[in-house]
Design a protein around this motif. Structure first.
Motif, PDB file in Angstrom:
ATOM      1  N   LEU A  40      26.829  13.867  -3.204  1.00 35.05           N
ATOM      2  CA  LEU A  40      28.052  14.930  -3.122  1.00 35.05           C
ATOM      3  C   LEU A  40      28.398  14.837  -2.117  1.00 35.05           C
ATOM      4  CD1 LEU A  40      26.913  17.591  -5.354  1.00 35.05           C
ATOM      5  CD2 LEU A  40      28.006  15.869  -5.956  1.00 35.05           C
ATOM      6  N   ARG A  41      29.659  14.298  -1.261  1.00 33.68           N
ATOM      7  CA  ARG A  41      29.840  13.393   0.186  1.00 33.68           C
ATOM      8  C   ARG A  41      31.043  15.725   0.484  1.00 33.68           C
ATOM      9  NH1 ARG A  41      33.523   8.574  -0.209  1.00 33.68           N
ATOM     10  NH2 ARG A  41      31.697   7.177  -1.659  1.00 33.68           N
ATOM     11  N   GLU A  42      31.746  15.855  -0.391  1.00 35.62           N
ATOM     12  CA  GLU A  42      32.095  16.951  -0.029  1.00 35.62           C
ATOM     13  C   GLU A  42      31.103  18.117  -0.089  1.00 35.62           C
ATOM     14  OE1 GLU A  42      31.511  16.618  -4.974  1.00 35.62           O
ATOM     15  OE2 GLU A  42      32.017  15.036  -3.370  1.00 35.62           O
ATOM     16  N   VAL A  43      30.056  18.310  -0.295  1.00 35.36           N
ATOM     17  CA  VAL A  43      29.773  19.482   0.039  1.00 35.36           C
ATOM     18  C   VAL A  43      28.575  19.259   1.711  1.00 35.36           C
ATOM     19  CG1 VAL A  43      27.115  18.284  -0.723  1.00 35.36           C
ATOM     20  CG2 VAL A  43      27.461  21.046  -1.339  1.00 35.36           C
ATOM     21  N   ALA A  44      28.614  18.621   2.057  1.00 43.81           N
ATOM     22  CA  ALA A  44      28.966  17.428   3.452  1.00 43.81           C
ATOM     23  C   ALA A  44      29.433  18.339   4.418  1.00 43.81           C
ATOM     24  CB  ALA A  44      28.606  16.221   4.183  1.00 43.81           C
ATOM     25  N   PRO A  45      28.893  19.289   5.281  1.00 42.45           N
ATOM     26  CA  PRO A  45      30.157  20.070   6.440  1.00 42.45           C
ATOM     27  C   PRO A  45      30.955  18.808   6.982  1.00 42.45           C
ATOM     28  CG  PRO A  45      27.752  19.631   7.549  1.00 42.45           C
ATOM     29  CD  PRO A  45      27.376  18.894   6.101  1.00 42.45           C
ATOM     30  N   SER A  46      32.376  18.952   7.206  1.00 49.31           N
ATOM     31  CA  SER A  46      33.281  18.642   7.393  1.00 49.31           C
ATOM     32  C   SER A  46      32.825  17.847   8.362  1.00 49.31           C
ATOM     33  CB  SER A  46      34.439  19.521   8.082  1.00 49.31           C
ATOM     34  OG  SER A  46      34.403  20.706   8.974  1.00 49.31           O
ATOM     35  N   ALA A  47      34.381  17.321   8.533  1.00 43.14           N
ATOM     36  CA  ALA A  47      33.980  16.081   9.757  1.00 43.14           C
ATOM     37  C   ALA A  47      33.750  16.594  11.467  1.00 43.14           C
ATOM     38  CB  ALA A  47      34.475  14.783   9.956  1.00 43.14           C
ATOM     39  N   GLU A  48      34.308  17.495  11.325  1.00 40.80           N
ATOM     40  CA  GLU A  48      34.718  18.242  12.374  1.00 40.80           C
ATOM     41  C   GLU A  48      33.657  18.990  13.256  1.00 40.80           C
ATOM     42  OE1 GLU A  48      37.458  21.227  14.915  1.00 40.80           O
ATOM     43  OE2 GLU A  48      38.248  20.811  12.600  1.00 40.80           O
ATOM     44  N   LEU A  49      32.617  19.422  11.945  1.00 40.68           N
ATOM     45  CA  LEU A  49      31.922  20.141  12.391  1.00 40.68           C
ATOM     46  C   LEU A  49      30.619  18.970  12.405  1.00 40.68           C
ATOM     47  CD1 LEU A  49      29.902  23.276  12.529  1.00 40.68           C
ATOM     48  CD2 LEU A  49      30.515  22.863   9.855  1.00 40.68           C
ATOM     49  N   ARG A  50      30.440  18.242  12.079  1.00 37.82           N
ATOM     50  CA  ARG A  50      29.418  17.554  11.903  1.00 37.82           C
ATOM     51  C   ARG A  50      29.029  16.691  13.603  1.00 37.82           C
ATOM     52  NH1 ARG A  50      29.124  12.016  11.083  1.00 37.82           N
ATOM     53  NH2 ARG A  50      31.184  12.381  10.659  1.00 37.82           N
ATOM     54  N   ARG A  51      30.683  16.672  13.632  1.00 38.86           N
ATOM     55  CA  ARG A  51      30.491  15.866  15.420  1.00 38.86           C
ATOM     56  C   ARG A  51      30.534  16.414  16.263  1.00 38.86           C
ATOM     57  NH1 ARG A  51      35.411  12.766  13.093  1.00 38.86           N
ATOM     58  NH2 ARG A  51      36.039  14.884  13.733  1.00 38.86           N
ATOM     59  N   GLN A  52      30.727  18.474  16.096  1.00 40.73           N
ATOM     60  CA  GLN A  52      30.353  19.374  16.792  1.00 40.73           C
ATOM     61  C   GLN A  52      29.264  19.704  17.282  1.00 40.73           C
ATOM     62  OE1 GLN A  52      33.076  22.875  15.115  1.00 40.73           O
ATOM     63  NE2 GLN A  52      31.272  24.035  16.818  1.00 40.73           N
ATOM     64  N   GLU A  62      24.873  28.190  15.774  1.00 41.77           N
ATOM     65  CA  GLU A  62      25.791  27.705  15.352  1.00 41.77           C
ATOM     66  C   GLU A  62      27.078  27.482  13.862  1.00 41.77           C
ATOM     67  OE1 GLU A  62      30.849  27.796  17.973  1.00 41.77           O
ATOM     68  OE2 GLU A  62      28.822  26.281  18.771  1.00 41.77           O
ATOM     69  N   PHE A  63      26.019  26.115  14.531  1.00 39.83           N
ATOM     70  CA  PHE A  63      26.267  24.822  12.629  1.00 39.83           C
ATOM     71  C   PHE A  63      26.210  24.814  11.534  1.00 39.83           C
ATOM     72  CE2 PHE A  63      24.401  22.383  10.362  1.00 39.83           C
ATOM     73  CZ  PHE A  63      25.257  21.089  10.110  1.00 39.83           C
ATOM     74  N   ARG A  64      24.602  26.753  11.671  1.00 39.26           N
ATOM     75  CA  ARG A  64      24.804  26.875  10.590  1.00 39.26           C
ATOM     76  C   ARG A  64      25.621  27.721   9.817  1.00 39.26           C
ATOM     77  NH1 ARG A  64      21.813  31.314   9.266  1.00 39.26           N
ATOM     78  NH2 ARG A  64      20.622  31.336   7.278  1.00 39.26           N
ATOM     79  N   GLN A  65      26.366  29.037  10.706  1.00 44.03           N
ATOM     80  CA  GLN A  65      27.534  29.966  10.908  1.00 44.03           C
ATOM     81  C   GLN A  65      27.906  28.956  10.136  1.00 44.03           C
ATOM     82  OE1 GLN A  65      27.711  32.630  13.805  1.00 44.03           O
ATOM     83  NE2 GLN A  65      29.636  33.528  12.844  1.00 44.03           N
ATOM     84  N   LEU A  66      29.146  28.445  11.380  1.00 37.51           N
ATOM     85  CA  LEU A  66      30.075  27.463  10.577  1.00 37.51           C
ATOM     86  C   LEU A  66      29.734  27.254   9.116  1.00 37.51           C
ATOM     87  CD1 LEU A  66      31.351  26.295  13.921  1.00 37.51           C
ATOM     88  CD2 LEU A  66      32.495  28.535  12.757  1.00 37.51           C
ATOM     89  N   TYR A  67      28.908  26.004   9.184  1.00 34.83           N
ATOM     90  CA  TYR A  67      29.061  25.537   7.260  1.00 34.83           C
ATOM     91  C   TYR A  67      28.678  26.419   5.971  1.00 34.83           C
ATOM     92  CZ  TYR A  67      26.946  21.786   4.506  1.00 34.83           C
ATOM     93  OH  TYR A  67      26.664  21.389   3.268  1.00 34.83           O
ATOM     94  N   ARG A  68      27.597  27.318   6.288  1.00 34.50           N
ATOM     95  CA  ARG A  68      27.652  28.197   5.502  1.00 34.50           C
ATOM     96  C   ARG A  68      29.465  28.951   5.462  1.00 34.50           C
ATOM     97  NH1 ARG A  68      22.779  30.407   3.674  1.00 34.50           N
ATOM     98  NH2 ARG A  68      23.985  32.664   4.036  1.00 34.50           N
TER      99      ARG A  68
END
Length: 131
Positions: A40-52, A62-68
């Protein structure tokens, strides 16, 4: 029950439904040998968030908050995972080296909270004898 496991760990009979929750296919794993039920690729964090995030521990909060926030905005991506978890063991597979600070752990936490929120409420407590 929801558990997280690295894709490089041996599959176990207790894994239940095995779902890869990374946007990219894990390095060194062939699609023929990796035992999984879904990717399930779509449930993963966005490419932008992953790079950040870039797996930097100091950025995890911060990642946790934005991913949620991303997850909350797209329930269609994780609804099926809730159904699987309600029926038995769900194993979220990830490739990150870090066992605790990764997207699968955040997703598992999010799903557990969602399952708790949707659980049937217990009966009300009776205080009649206290008055």
């Amino acid at each position: 029950m929801i558990q997280c496991k690295r894709v490089y760990d041996e599959p176990a009979a207790t894994d239940g439904r095995r779902v890869l929750v990374d946007r990219l296919w894990p390095r060194g794993c062939s699609k023929a040998t990796l035992q999984l039920d879904a990717w399930l690729r779509e449930v993963a964090p966005s490419a932008e968030l992953r790079r950040q995030f870039n797996h930097a521990p100091e950025r995890f909060a911060e990642f946790r908050q934005l991913y949620r926030r991303e997850l909350a905005g797209h329930p269609e991506y994780w609804q099926g995972l809730l159904e699987s978890a309600g029926k038995g063991t769900l194993t979220l597979l990830f490739a990150a080296r870090e066992q605790q600070l990764n997207n699968a752990q955040v997703l598992a936490e999010f799903l557990e909270e969602e399952l708790d929120r949707r659980a049937e409420p217990s009966s009300a407590v009776c205080y009649a004898d206290r008055f």
